[in-house]
Motif scaffolding. Sequence first.
Motif, PDB file in Angstrom:
ATOM      1  N   TYR A   3       0.841  -1.251  -0.058  1.00 20.12           N
ATOM      2  CA  TYR A   3       0.014   0.170  -0.049  1.00 20.12           C
ATOM      3  C   TYR A   3       1.059   1.127   0.069  1.00 20.12           C
ATOM      4  O   TYR A   3       0.480   2.276  -0.517  1.00 20.12           O
ATOM      5  N   ILE A   7       0.709   4.181  -2.553  1.00 22.72           N
ATOM      6  CA  ILE A   7       0.347   5.788  -2.429  1.00 22.72           C
ATOM      7  C   ILE A   7       1.658   6.487  -3.166  1.00 22.72           C
ATOM      8  O   ILE A   7       1.178   7.489  -3.378  1.00 22.72           O
ATOM      9  N   ILE A  70      -7.116   4.276  -3.498  1.00 24.58           N
ATOM     10  CA  ILE A  70      -5.971   5.247  -3.251  1.00 24.58           C
ATOM     11  C   ILE A  70      -5.619   6.107  -4.189  1.00 24.58           C
ATOM     12  O   ILE A  70      -5.311   7.185  -4.015  1.00 24.58           O
TER      13      ILE A  70
END
Length: 110
Positions: A3, A7, A70
Motif C-alpha cells: 500500500y 500511495i 487510493i
Amino acid sequence: MMYVIVISSVFLAACAQMLLKQSARQHYDTWWRQYVNGWVIGGYAIMFATMMMNIFAMSRGVEVKEVSIIESMSYLFVPILSFIVFKERLTWRKIIAIGVIIIGIIVFFV
C-alpha cells in the motif's frame, strides 16, 4: 508495504503533473518542442514508473478496487503541490472537497 508503494505512485503521478504543468508554462520556438522537452519527457517517464509500481503492487495482492480508491488521493496531492509549486489558490471549497475525499478513503478501508 504494497500500500505504501501504491500511495507513493499516486504522489509521484502528482509530481509528474507538476512537471507537465511547468512545461505548459514555458514558451518554445517550435510546436514540436512543446511536446519533446525535458519537462514532458520527465513527466511521462515518472507516469510510466507509477504504472509499473501499480502493476507490481497488484501482482503482490493489492486489489484493483483498493488501488482505484487510493488513486483518489491524487485529488489531495495535486492541489497541495500546485499551491506549493505554482502558488495556485486553495479555496475553502477545495479544502472541504479534499476532506470529503479523505473521509471516503477512511470509510472504504475501515
